[in-house]
Design an enzyme around this catalytic site. Structure first.
Site, PDB file in Angstrom:
ATOM      1  N   ASP A  49       0.841  -1.196   0.000  1.00 21.75           N
ATOM      2  CA  ASP A  49       0.000   0.000   0.000  1.00 21.75           C
ATOM      3  C   ASP A  49       0.875   1.244   0.000  1.00 21.75           C
ATOM      4  OD1 ASP A  49      -3.241   0.243   0.887  1.00 21.75           O
ATOM      5  OD2 ASP A  49      -2.071   2.084   1.023  1.00 21.75           O
ATOM      6  N   TYR A 168     -11.895   8.430 -13.960  1.00 15.14           N
ATOM      7  CA  TYR A 168     -12.122   7.142 -13.303  1.00 15.14           C
ATOM      8  C   TYR A 168     -12.750   6.144 -14.271  1.00 15.14           C
ATOM      9  CZ  TYR A 168     -13.336   3.947  -9.485  1.00 15.14           C
ATOM     10  OH  TYR A 168     -13.428   2.850  -8.654  1.00 15.14           O
ATOM     11  N   ILE A 201     -19.587   0.481  -2.588  1.00 13.57           N
ATOM     12  CA  ILE A 201     -19.355  -0.309  -1.384  1.00 13.57           C
ATOM     13  C   ILE A 201     -19.513   0.581  -0.160  1.00 13.57           C
ATOM     14  CG2 ILE A 201     -17.706  -1.800  -0.191  1.00 13.57           C
ATOM     15  CD1 ILE A 201     -18.824  -2.879  -2.887  1.00 13.57           C
TER      16      ILE A 201
END
Length: 261
Positions: A49, A168, A201
């Site tokens: 990450d 995106y 989500i």
């Protein structure tokens, strides 16, 4: 004459035993849920990450649960950083068998004709170029071993448009194309490459929305709710497993029927 593989019920606690998985963007959200599920299946897990501290905390939590885990900082927009993360996985656990290319960012919300060019480039570098760089260094390792599986995390916006998100949407459509291309190139070498397209989500960020906006977002999903990271992780882990042994180059939506409207 072709033969049909025998159907067996897998032991979910050991189905990834002896395998090493690299998960990018794994300090939180879908990446972390996937790392946990892989660890529960016996895999060695590398938490990669941009948030190095978050990656260390996530790896420590997995270690506390008995999972063989390690953390590495990675900037997926930098090829050398991605190459180093893949090398770290190989050096730490002796190889690489599975990869989940999940790292991504959102970007601003503006019409295409007003979209900031620097923001556009940053989103595409992270969400599309980052997946290419990841596969660029993962695939040779898997090819040398003659086996492996990769799942790229795209989005429902890899199949539909979304006003105000040109960067995106473009990047996620690109991820689907990259996935199909790599799958065709490497299937004969025993490597499976697939993609998933999560819907919206239920994350802490979305929970901070005002109630009207949140309810409006929920209303776009015929299932009547948003998804959960664990639900996406289950699909990713299935695609990485031998249970998906004949699935190559596919793009699976997990979206509460958002795209079926």
């Amino acid at each position: 004459m072709s033969t049909t593989p025998a159907t067996t019920v897998p032991d979910y606690a050991t189905e990834f035993a002896g395998k090493t998985a690299l998960v990018t963007g794994a300090a939180s959200g879908i990446g972390l849920a996937t790392a946990r599920r892989l660890g529960a299946g016996g895999a060695n897990v590398v938490i990669a990450d941009y948030d190095a501290e978050g990656a260390e905390k996530a790896a420590a939590a997995l270690l506390a649960d008995g999972v063989k885990a390690a953390a590495v900082a990675v900037d997926v927009t930098e090829p050398a950083s991605v190459e180093a993360a893949v090398r770290f996985a190989v050096d730490t656990f002796g190889g690489l068998d599975l990869a989940v290319n999940n790292a991504g960012i959102g970007g601003e919300s503006k019409p295409t004709g007003e979209y900031d060019i620097d923001v556009y480039n940053r989103v595409v570098r992270t969400n599309l170029d980052g997946v290419f760089y990841s596969m660029r260094y993962e695939l040779p390792v898997l090819a040398a071993a003659g086996a492996g599986a990769i799942v790229n995390v795209a989005s429902i916006l890899g199949s539909v448009g979304f006003a105000g998100s040109p960067a995106y949407v473009a990047a996620k459509h690109g991820v689907v194309g990259l996935t199909k291309t790599a799958a065709a190139e490497y299937a004969a070498q025993g490597i499976r490459v697939n993609a998933v397209g999560p819907g919206f989500i239920d994350t802490p960020l979305l929970q901070k929305m005002n109630k009207d906006d949140y309810d409006a977002l929920v209303s776009l999903h015929p299932a009547g709710r948003l998804g959960h990271s664990d639900e996406v992780a289950e699909l990713i882990v299935f695609l990485l497993s031998e249970r998906a042994s004949f699935i190559h180059g596919s793009y699976h939506l997990v979206d509460g029927a958002y795209t079926a409207r």
